[in-house]
Write a protein that holds these residues in place. Structure first.
Motif, PDB file in Angstrom:
ATOM      1  N   UNK A   1     -72.156  35.509  76.237  1.00 31.60           N
ATOM      2  CA  UNK A   1     -71.736  34.186  76.728  1.00 31.60           C
ATOM      3  C   UNK A   1     -70.288  33.891  76.379  1.00 31.60           C
ATOM      4  N   UNK A   2     -69.851  34.368  75.236  1.00 24.99           N
ATOM      5  CA  UNK A   2     -68.483  34.102  74.777  1.00 24.99           C
ATOM      6  C   UNK A   2     -67.455  35.030  75.422  1.00 24.99           C
ATOM      7  N   UNK A   3     -67.900  35.944  76.265  1.00 25.64           N
ATOM      8  CA  UNK A   3     -66.971  36.832  76.961  1.00 25.64           C
ATOM      9  C   UNK A   3     -66.359  36.113  78.157  1.00 25.64           C
ATOM     10  N   UNK A   4     -65.186  36.579  78.557  1.00 26.10           N
ATOM     11  CA  UNK A   4     -64.604  36.127  79.821  1.00 26.10           C
ATOM     12  C   UNK A   4     -65.285  36.877  80.960  1.00 26.10           C
ATOM     13  N   UNK A   5     -65.165  36.419  82.218  1.00 24.72           N
ATOM     14  CA  UNK A   5     -65.765  37.157  83.339  1.00 24.72           C
ATOM     15  C   UNK A   5     -65.288  38.602  83.418  1.00 24.72           C
ATOM     16  N   UNK A   6     -63.996  38.818  83.138  1.00 28.63           N
ATOM     17  CA  UNK A   6     -63.465  40.192  83.180  1.00 28.63           C
ATOM     18  C   UNK A   6     -64.127  41.042  82.099  1.00 28.63           C
TER      19      UNK A   6
ATOM     20  N   UNK B   1     -76.937  36.487  59.135  1.00 33.96           N
ATOM     21  CA  UNK B   1     -77.427  35.306  58.413  1.00 33.96           C
ATOM     22  C   UNK B   1     -77.207  34.038  59.227  1.00 33.96           C
ATOM     23  N   UNK B   2     -76.023  33.960  59.827  1.00 31.36           N
ATOM     24  CA  UNK B   2     -75.654  32.773  60.605  1.00 31.36           C
ATOM     25  C   UNK B   2     -75.646  33.141  62.086  1.00 31.36           C
ATOM     26  N   UNK B   3     -76.710  32.830  62.794  1.00 32.25           N
ATOM     27  CA  UNK B   3     -76.808  33.171  64.212  1.00 32.25           C
ATOM     28  C   UNK B   3     -75.752  32.489  65.057  1.00 32.25           C
ATOM     29  N   UNK B   4     -75.212  31.364  64.568  1.00 28.12           N
ATOM     30  CA  UNK B   4     -74.225  30.618  65.345  1.00 28.12           C
ATOM     31  C   UNK B   4     -72.918  31.385  65.528  1.00 28.12           C
ATOM     32  N   UNK B   5     -72.710  32.446  64.747  1.00 30.95           N
ATOM     33  CA  UNK B   5     -71.480  33.244  64.885  1.00 30.95           C
ATOM     34  C   UNK B   5     -71.469  34.064  66.173  1.00 30.95           C
ATOM     35  N   UNK B   6     -72.650  34.304  66.754  1.00 28.69           N
ATOM     36  CA  UNK B   6     -72.775  35.015  68.039  1.00 28.69           C
ATOM     37  C   UNK B   6     -72.043  36.362  68.036  1.00 28.69           C
ATOM     38  N   UNK B   7     -72.432  37.204  67.089  1.00 30.98           N
ATOM     39  CA  UNK B   7     -71.780  38.515  66.998  1.00 30.98           C
ATOM     40  C   UNK B   7     -72.505  39.581  67.815  1.00 30.98           C
ATOM     41  N   UNK B   8     -73.616  39.230  68.431  1.00 34.46           N
ATOM     42  CA  UNK B   8     -74.344  40.194  69.262  1.00 34.46           C
ATOM     43  C   UNK B   8     -75.281  39.425  70.192  1.00 34.46           C
ATOM     44  N   UNK B   9     -75.927  40.165  71.094  1.00 38.62           N
ATOM     45  CA  UNK B   9     -76.928  39.574  71.967  1.00 38.62           C
ATOM     46  C   UNK B   9     -76.346  38.654  73.024  1.00 38.62           C
TER      47      UNK B   9
END
Length: 591
Positions: free
Chosen positions: A86-91, A73-81
């Motif tokens: 983007x919210x991951x660290x480089x590792x 419902x809320x795309x701003x949560x960034x739970x996929x895709x």
């Protein structure tokens, strides 16, 4: 590879490091697939699982179920895709990539090792996960590059390191290419789940890793800028252009392969893979004698892994068939039969076929013993028989049913392994056509009374086989393979128009008598395929399409008198090639 294996052991003996663990697993995976021994496959599977566990440990934890539901419902949560990545660290991003790679290796080894349908379904689901991860990582790089360009920071986002970028290019590229090679029936099922393989997109991704383009003979990406998986991208491109080109046409670019090969040979002058690539390039160019020299160098380049010899030994056996040096080919089939484990049935049949082609009482006696063994040597992968082994088992039974006789067995094998397509025209004219004409003369003597031929067994099968092989030989005299390099001093004792006419007549003879075939029904279907290709070469694309579509139609082509039960030999292989020919028909002048 031994040095790489030792390095991984020394630097990470407990296999706890992300890249050392997966690197060691990749080496063991390769060794298992090289030997096909259960012990090596199981060892490879265990090490790949370890690497997969290490990668999974470093991945970003999945969002909880309530959070994922809220994310719908809320795309701003960034739970996929892309937002999730983007919210991951480089590792974590590297771990996601390595997880996909090791999952693919695990699936591949699992299918080969278990050999049953249940394992195949389980590992197919792992393949699906791998493809999904690659697609998401590919979208992430595209998004980041587009944002960087919009900011005026260049075509690529500099924050993405080249090792990660090259890995994503490899994964996205190979998954697209592999999906694009699927048979049309299987592709229809795959597309229902939302998966499509764009071959040209896949090849573009693979070329991006090195910065290859049609406009330049050298790569745009320097040694200092390249990612760790860049050589693997180059190897994947060579594999497609030089090996998979035997089953497809669209996207094949021998000139691009030559650029990539020239660059890597300078960089790795004793690299086994690139020496093998030089041999394969020479074979694709219609120069089997030159190919044998490179394959021999590949064998001499290393002595740590004997299983790697077998690839070159196989190619040398086929190259010698292209030179119609049956005795030399026999030597390498014997080596494979003694040492290699991939397909004992095929190697043993190769020995027997060459012995029969050479003739002689001792040779026939040895061939008879080997033919008795062939049916019992067959293997199964994912619960299914290997089509080539099924074909040669049928040939071995036919040999026994006919009282220890087969017509032109080595030449038929040369066709199946594309040796005739790689053969110089003077070899075809002076060495391959004479035994065919000799058999046709013998068959003609029994035309009025076929039951008097060889005890009344196999007249129509042998007649159609002889006409089919004659058509193949004359087709390649009239129209050599599109990538063949023709010797300007070569003199052929037949005009192109005459060779073309006689080739068409030979295939038409198969159509005329095909309904009387007892066992080798595949000849009729392959004759329509080759007839269509020949029509395409002479510019009759509509006629070519009719014959190629006839093969794909699934209709029985034996006529009302046909007595075939079930599928004909090598049916799926023919459908793959025919589908590829139809795809390439509108933009290729020669198939």
């Amino acid at each position: 590879m031994v040095e790489a294996e030792d390095y991984c052991k020394q630097r990470d003996p407990k296999r706890e490091n992300l890249y050392f663990a997966t690197g060691y697993g990749l080496i063991q995976c390769f060794k298992g697939l090289m030997s096909f021994e259960d012990e090596d496959l199981l060892s490879g599977l265990n090490y790949v699982r370890e690497g997969n566990i290490v990668a999974n440990r470093h991945r970003k934890p999945s969002a909880s179920l309530p959070t994922r539901l809220a994310g719908l419902v809320l795309g701003s949560l960034n739970t996929s895709g892309v937002g999730w990545i983007k919210n991951m660290t480089p590792v974590e991003r590297h771990a996601e990539l390595v997880y996909a790679e090791s999952l693919f290796e695990k699936a591949l080894l699992g299918i080969v090792y278990s050999g049953d349908w249940l394992a195949f379904i389980k590992e197919a689901l792992n393949m699906r996960t791998t493809i999904n991860i690659y697609r998401q990582l590919g979208k992430y790089i595209e998004t980041m590059d587009a944002e960087a360009e919009a900011r005026g920071e260049g075509p690529e986002d500099k924050s993405i390191d080249p090792h990660f970028r090259s890995g994503v290019y490899l994964g996205v590229g190979m998954s697209n290419v592999i999906l694009s090679l699927m048979p049309s029936k299987l592709l229809t099922v795959i597309e229902l789940f939302g998966y499509r393989g764009d071959r040209h997109t896949g090849l573009t991704y693979l070329m991006k890793s090195g910065g290859w383009s049609a406009d330049s003979d050298t790569p745009a990406v320097s040694l200092e800028q390249e990612g760790i998986r860049r050589p693997m991208c180059d190897m994947a491109l060579l594999l497609f252009h030089l090996v998979l080109s035997s089953i497809t046409f669209d996207g094949v670019d021998i000139e691009m392969a030559q650029k990539i090969l020239d660059y890597n040979v300078k960089r790795y002058p004793n690299g086994v893979f690139f020496l093998f690539g030089q041999g394969r390039m020479a074979l694709c160019r219609g120069r089997p004698a030159e190919a044998i020299k490179y394959y021999t160098k590949a064998v001499e380049a290393q002595n740590q892994y004997r299983n790697m010899y077998h690839i070159s030994h196989w190619e040398i056996a086929v190259a010698n068939l292209a030179l119609w040096d049956v005795s030399a080919s026999l030597t390498y089939w014997r080596m494979l039969s003694d040492d290699a484990t991939w397909s004992k049935a095929t190697y043993t049949y190769g020995v027997a076929a060459c012995l029969l082609q050479l003739g002689g009482d001792e040779e026939r006696a040895e061939a008879a013993k080997l033919m008795n063994k062939v049916p019992g040597m067959r293997q199964r992968i994912a619960g299914k028989s290997i089509p080539l082994e099924k074909f040669i088992a049928r040939k071995a039974r036919k040999f026994q049913d006919q009282g220890g006789r087969l017509a032109l067995p080595a030449l038929e094998l040369a066709y199946i392994f594309l040796a005739i397509a790689r053969s110089p025209r003077n070899i075809i004219m002076t060495k391959m056509l004479p035994p065919i004409e000799e058999l046709l003369t013998k068959l003609k003597q029994h035309k009025s009374n076929p039951s008097a031929y060889e005890g009344g067994r196999g007249y129509w099968d042998d007649l159609c086989l002889a006409h089919f092989l004659k058509g193949i030989c004359l087709r390649y005299v009239a129209y050599p393979d599109a990538d063949a390099v023709i010797d300007p001093d070569e003199k052929i004792a037949i005009a192109q128009a005459d060779a073309q006419r006689d080739a068409l007549s030979s295939f038409e003879a198969v159509f005329a008598d095909g309904g009387r075939i007892t066992l080798d029904h595949h000849l009729i279907y392959y004759a329509h395929y080759e007839y269509g290709r020949l029509l395409a070469c002479k510019g009759d694309k509509q006629g070519a399409r009719e014959h190629l579509e006839l093969v794909m139609s699934g209709k029985p082509l034996e006529g009302p008198a046909g007595n075939r039960k079930g599928k004909y030999s090598l049916e799926n292989a023919l459908h793959v090639r025919t589908h590829a020919a139809l795809e390439a028909l509108d933009h290729k002048t020669r198939l």
